[in-house]
Design an enzyme around this catalytic site. Structure first.
Site, mmCIF file in Angstrom:
data_model
loop_
_atom_site.group_PDB
_atom_site.id
_atom_site.type_symbol
_atom_site.label_atom_id
_atom_site.label_comp_id
_atom_site.label_asym_id
_atom_site.label_seq_id
_atom_site.Cartn_x
_atom_site.Cartn_y
_atom_site.Cartn_z
ATOM 1 N N LYS A 15 0.809 -1.217 0.000
ATOM 2 C CA LYS A 15 0.000 0.000 0.000
ATOM 3 C C LYS A 15 0.846 1.273 0.000
ATOM 4 O O LYS A 15 0.639 2.181 -0.794
ATOM 5 C CB LYS A 15 -0.879 -0.040 1.248
ATOM 6 C CG LYS A 15 -2.011 0.928 1.257
ATOM 7 C CD LYS A 15 -2.889 0.602 2.445
ATOM 8 C CE LYS A 15 -3.883 1.677 2.727
ATOM 9 N NZ LYS A 15 -4.588 1.413 3.966
ATOM 10 N N ILE B 3 -1.453 -23.994 13.740
ATOM 11 C CA ILE B 3 -2.127 -25.271 14.053
ATOM 12 C C ILE B 3 -2.862 -25.763 12.803
ATOM 13 O O ILE B 3 -3.726 -25.066 12.271
ATOM 14 C CB ILE B 3 -3.124 -25.101 15.224
ATOM 15 C CG1 ILE B 3 -2.403 -24.645 16.489
ATOM 16 C CG2 ILE B 3 -3.889 -26.397 15.469
ATOM 17 C CD1 ILE B 3 -3.311 -24.409 17.695
ATOM 18 N N ASP C 259 -12.564 -11.686 16.989
ATOM 19 C CA ASP C 259 -11.551 -12.481 16.272
ATOM 20 C C ASP C 259 -11.826 -13.985 16.482
ATOM 21 O O ASP C 259 -11.782 -14.769 15.524
ATOM 22 C CB ASP C 259 -10.158 -12.090 16.808
ATOM 23 C CG ASP C 259 -9.049 -12.894 16.168
ATOM 24 O OD1 ASP C 259 -8.649 -12.571 15.036
ATOM 25 O OD2 ASP C 259 -8.585 -13.867 16.800
ATOM 26 N N LYS D 286 -12.974 -17.037 13.559
ATOM 27 C CA LYS D 286 -12.385 -18.373 13.439
ATOM 28 C C LYS D 286 -13.433 -19.450 13.684
ATOM 29 O O LYS D 286 -13.438 -20.489 13.015
ATOM 30 C CB LYS D 286 -11.209 -18.505 14.415
ATOM 31 C CG LYS D 286 -10.068 -17.564 14.028
ATOM 32 C CD LYS D 286 -9.143 -17.278 15.174
ATOM 33 C CE LYS D 286 -8.024 -16.343 14.766
ATOM 34 N NZ LYS D 286 -7.198 -15.893 15.873
HETATM 35 N N1 NAP Z 1 0.161 -11.330 12.205
HETATM 36 C C1 NAP Z 1 -0.305 -12.511 12.568
HETATM 37 O O1 NAP Z 1 0.205 -13.141 13.506
HETATM 38 C C2 NAP Z 1 -1.464 -13.125 11.830
HETATM 39 C C3 NAP Z 1 -1.925 -14.410 12.207
HETATM 40 C C4 NAP Z 1 -2.970 -15.000 11.480
HETATM 41 C C5 NAP Z 1 -3.556 -14.308 10.430
HETATM 42 N N2 NAP Z 1 -3.106 -13.041 10.131
HETATM 43 C C6 NAP Z 1 -3.753 -12.334 9.023
HETATM 44 O O2 NAP Z 1 -2.777 -12.121 8.003
HETATM 45 C C7 NAP Z 1 -3.052 -10.900 7.313
HETATM 46 C C8 NAP Z 1 -1.805 -10.011 7.343
HETATM 47 O O3 NAP Z 1 -1.488 -9.710 8.679
HETATM 48 P P1 NAP Z 1 -0.107 -8.984 9.062
HETATM 49 O O4 NAP Z 1 0.019 -9.139 10.539
HETATM 50 O O5 NAP Z 1 0.982 -9.461 8.191
HETATM 51 O O6 NAP Z 1 -0.449 -7.470 8.736
HETATM 52 P P2 NAP Z 1 0.581 -6.229 8.703
HETATM 53 O O7 NAP Z 1 1.859 -6.605 9.334
HETATM 54 O O8 NAP Z 1 -0.169 -5.073 9.254
HETATM 55 O O9 NAP Z 1 0.843 -6.020 7.142
HETATM 56 C C9 NAP Z 1 -0.189 -5.682 6.287
HETATM 57 C C10 NAP Z 1 0.322 -5.553 4.876
HETATM 58 O O10 NAP Z 1 -0.804 -5.334 4.021
HETATM 59 C C11 NAP Z 1 -0.468 -4.285 3.113
HETATM 60 N N3 NAP Z 1 -1.723 -3.668 2.674
HETATM 61 C C12 NAP Z 1 -2.733 -3.131 3.394
HETATM 62 N N4 NAP Z 1 -3.741 -2.732 2.618
HETATM 63 C C13 NAP Z 1 -3.376 -3.036 1.340
HETATM 64 C C14 NAP Z 1 -3.971 -2.874 0.080
HETATM 65 N N5 NAP Z 1 -5.192 -2.333 -0.062
HETATM 66 N N6 NAP Z 1 -3.307 -3.308 -1.030
HETATM 67 C C15 NAP Z 1 -2.072 -3.865 -0.917
HETATM 68 N N7 NAP Z 1 -1.446 -4.055 0.276
HETATM 69 C C16 NAP Z 1 -2.080 -3.628 1.384
HETATM 70 C C17 NAP Z 1 0.423 -3.363 3.924
HETATM 71 O O11 NAP Z 1 1.148 -2.564 3.011
HETATM 72 P P3 NAP Z 1 2.319 -1.563 3.508
HETATM 73 O O12 NAP Z 1 3.483 -2.440 3.822
HETATM 74 O O13 NAP Z 1 2.561 -0.703 2.353
HETATM 75 O O14 NAP Z 1 1.760 -0.866 4.707
HETATM 76 C C18 NAP Z 1 1.286 -4.387 4.661
HETATM 77 O O15 NAP Z 1 2.361 -4.804 3.864
HETATM 78 C C19 NAP Z 1 -4.269 -10.286 8.022
HETATM 79 O O16 NAP Z 1 -5.439 -10.658 7.354
HETATM 80 C C20 NAP Z 1 -4.252 -10.952 9.404
HETATM 81 O O17 NAP Z 1 -5.535 -11.037 9.993
HETATM 82 C C21 NAP Z 1 -2.087 -12.446 10.794
#
Ligand code: NAP
Length: 399
Positions: A39, A128, A192, A196
Site C-alpha cells: 500500500k 495449528i 476475532d 475463526k
Molecule cells: N500477524 C499474525 O500473527 C497473523 C496471524 C494470522 C492471520 N493473520 C492475518 O494475516 C493478514 C496479514 O497480517 P499482518 O500481521 O501481516 O499485517 P501487517 O503486518 O499489518 O501487514 C499488512 C500488509 O498489508 C499491506 N496492505 C494493506 N492494505 C493493502 C492494500 N489495499 N493493497 C495492498 N497491500 C495492502 C500493507 O502494506 P504496507 O506495507 O505498504 O503498509 C502491509 O504490507 C491479516 O489478514 C491478518 O488477519 C495475521
C-alpha cells in the site's frame, strides 16, 4: 526458459515477510514471488524496490501469475482481491480470517465455478493445522464438538489475571509484548475468536453460519472476584470458540468458560492457541501451537501453497453428507455475576443451583435457555460477567 511457478503476493507485513523468507528456504517448491503489491509507497523495505508494486492489476491481470497469496490487513480490499483473482482463474491462499468469515460461502461458490482452489489454513490458529485435518483426516469421522482457544491476546490476559494482575494491567502487558493491538476490541470482545469459529463450523459440521447469528462475549469485564471464585473450585477461565452438535442441530458461540483441571485446555497459557476436538471414532484430539506471529502464520501459508502445487482443494465433504441446522434454542449452565444483585434477576434462570449475594459482588449459578442471554451485549454491559460450565448442553431440560 524460466519454469518456476509464479506467485503474486499482496502484503509485505508480518506474515508477508514470514512467507517470503519461508519460500526462500524451500527451494524444492520451485516457485518464485513475481510481484508484491503493497500500500505505502514510502515505507522502507528489507528487499529491493523492484519486487514491489502498488497496483493490484499488476498481479490480477498478469496471466503468468496463476497463484495469489493474499496477506493484507484490510478485509474489504482483500475481499475484492480474492474475488477477482478466483474469477480470473487464479488459485488463492489467504490468511484473512475477518474477510473469509464474512464471505466464505460466496468465495467457495466462485472458486467452484472457476475450478480454482481457495485455501486459508493460516486464518484459524495460524500454525495449528486444523482446517486441513477437519477436511481430510476427519472426512469420514463425525465431529461431535470442539473447544478452541483461538485468540492469543485473550488467553494471555486470562493467564495473567489468573496470576493476580487486573484486567487493565494484563492487557497493557500484552500490548507492550506485541500480543495485543493498540485497539484490542476485536480480540478482547471475542470478535476475532468468532471469525475463526465461523470458519471452523463450516469445516467441522458443513454449515455456514452468518456472523450476526453467532454470539460473542469477551473478557473485558473480568474482575478479581471472578478469578477468586474460579480458583476456589480449581477452575480457570478460558475464552472458547465453542461448537457442538446435538441431534440434528449445531450450537456454537464465543464466551468465557470455567475449565477444570481435567480439560486439555486447562494448561494452555499465555499467547498459545489450542483446539480440543471430540469425534465419534477418534474420540479426543488435542492440537496446540502458536496462533500468531510471522513464522508460525507463514508456516500455514507455505503449507497451503505446497498443497496447491499438488492440486489440493478443500472438498467440503461435511456440507455434502450432513444436514445440520444452527440453533440458539438450547440450555446451558452458567455463572452469572454482577456488582448489583438486582441486575441478576433480570435474566430468567430455569434452574438455580446457587446464589451468592454481598455488597459489591453477587452471582447466580444455574441453567437457562441460551436465548435469554443471546440478545444481551455483554461486552458493553459493565454490570454483567458470565462464564459457561462444561456441563452437557441440552436441547431440552427434561432429558
Ligand atoms: N500477524 C499474525 O500473527 C497473523 C496471524 C494470522 C492471520 N493473520 C492475518 O494475516 C493478514 C496479514 O497480517 P499482518 O500481521 O501481516 O499485517 P501487517 O503486518 O499489518 O501487514 C499488512 C500488509 O498489508 C499491506 N496492505 C494493506 N492494505 C493493502 C492494500 N489495499 N493493497 C495492498 N497491500 C495492502 C500493507 O502494506 P504496507 O506495507 O505498504 O503498509 C502491509 O504490507 C491479516 O489478514 C491478518 O488477519 C495475521
Amino acid at each position: 526458459m524460466d519454469t518456476k511457478i509464479n506467485i503474486g503476493m499482496f502484503g509485505y507485513g508480518s506474515v508477508g515477510q514470514g512467507f517470503y523468507k519461508a519460500l526462500k528456504s524451500s527451494p524444492q517448491l520451485d516457485a518464485q514471488i513475481k510481484n508484491i503489491v503493497v500500500k505505502s509507497k514510502h515505507k522502507k523495505r528489507d528487499i529491493a524496490e523492484e519486487h514491489f508494486s502498488f497496483h493490484a492489476e499488476d498481479i490480477l491481470e498478469n496471466s503468468d501469475i496463476k497463484i495469489v497469496v493474499e496477506l493484507i490487513d484490510d478485509a474489504n480490499a482483500a475481499y475484492k482481491i480474492v474475488k477477482t483473482a478466483l474469477r480470473s482463474g487464479k488459485h488463492v491462499v489467504s490468511a484473512n480470517k475477518k474477510m473469509i468469515a464474512h464471505h466464505l460461502e460466496e468465495l467457495i461458490t466462485i472458486s467452484r465455478q472457476n475450478n480454482t482452489s481457495f485455501l486459508y489454513e493460516a486464518s484459524v490458529c495460524a500454525s495449528i493445522p486444523i482446517i486441513r485435518n477437519l477436511e481430510d483426516y476427519f472426512k469420514s469421522d463425525k465431529i461431535k464438538g470442539f473447544q478452541g482457544i483461538c485468540n492469543g491476546t485473550t488467553n494471555y490476559v486470562l493467564s495473567r489475571t489468573g496470576q493476580g494482575l487486573s484486567y487493565k494491567e494484563a492487557l497493557q502487558e500484552a500490548q507492550k509484548l506485541g500480543f495485543a493491538e493498540s485497539d484490542p476490541t476485536l480480540d478482547v470482545d471475542g470478535f476475532d475468536a468468532k471469525f475463526k469459529l465461523g470458519i471452523l463450523i463450516k469445516h467441522a459440521f458443513g454449515i455456514y453460519v452468518t456472523l450476526d447469528k453467532i454470539f460473542n462475549c469477551g473478557i473485558r469485564h473480568i474482575r478479581s472476584e471472578h478469578v477468586e471464585f474460579a480458583k476456589q473450585f480449581n477452575y480457570k477461565f478460558k475464552l472458547f470458540s465453542f461448537a457442538q452438535h446435538i441431534e440434528d442441530k449445531v450450537i456454537g458461540f464465543v464466551a468465557p468458560f470455567l475449565v477444570d483441571q481435567q480439560h486439555p485446555n486447562f494448561n494452555v497459557e499465555n499467547e498459545f492457541n489450542a483446539i480440543n476436538i471430540d469425534s465419534k471414532f477418534a474420540h479426543q484430539q488435542f492440537f496446540y501451537g502458536k496462533g500468531a506471529g510471522s513464522e508460525p502464520t507463514a508456516s500455514a501459508v507455505l503449507s497451503d501453497f505446497s498443497a496447491l502445487l499438488n492440486q489440493y482443494k478443500y472438498s467440503y465433504t461435511k456440507t455434502q453428507i450432513q444436514n445440520f441446522s444452527f440453533t440458539t434454542n438450547f440450555y446451558l449452565k452458567i455463572y452469572l455475576a454482577s456488582p448489583n444483585f438486582k441486575t441478576l434477576n433480570q435474566i430468567p434462570f430455569q434452574k438455580t443451583e446457587q446464589i451468592h449475594q454481598s455488597k459489591n459482588y453477587s452471582y447466580k449459578i444455574g441453567w437457562l435457555n441460551f436465548e435469554s442471554i443471546a440478545g444481551i451485549d455483554f461486552n458493553k454491559n459493565l454490570d454483567l460477567f458470565f462464564a459457561v460450565y462444561q456441563e452437557p448442553f441440552k436441547l431440552s431440560l427434561e432429558d
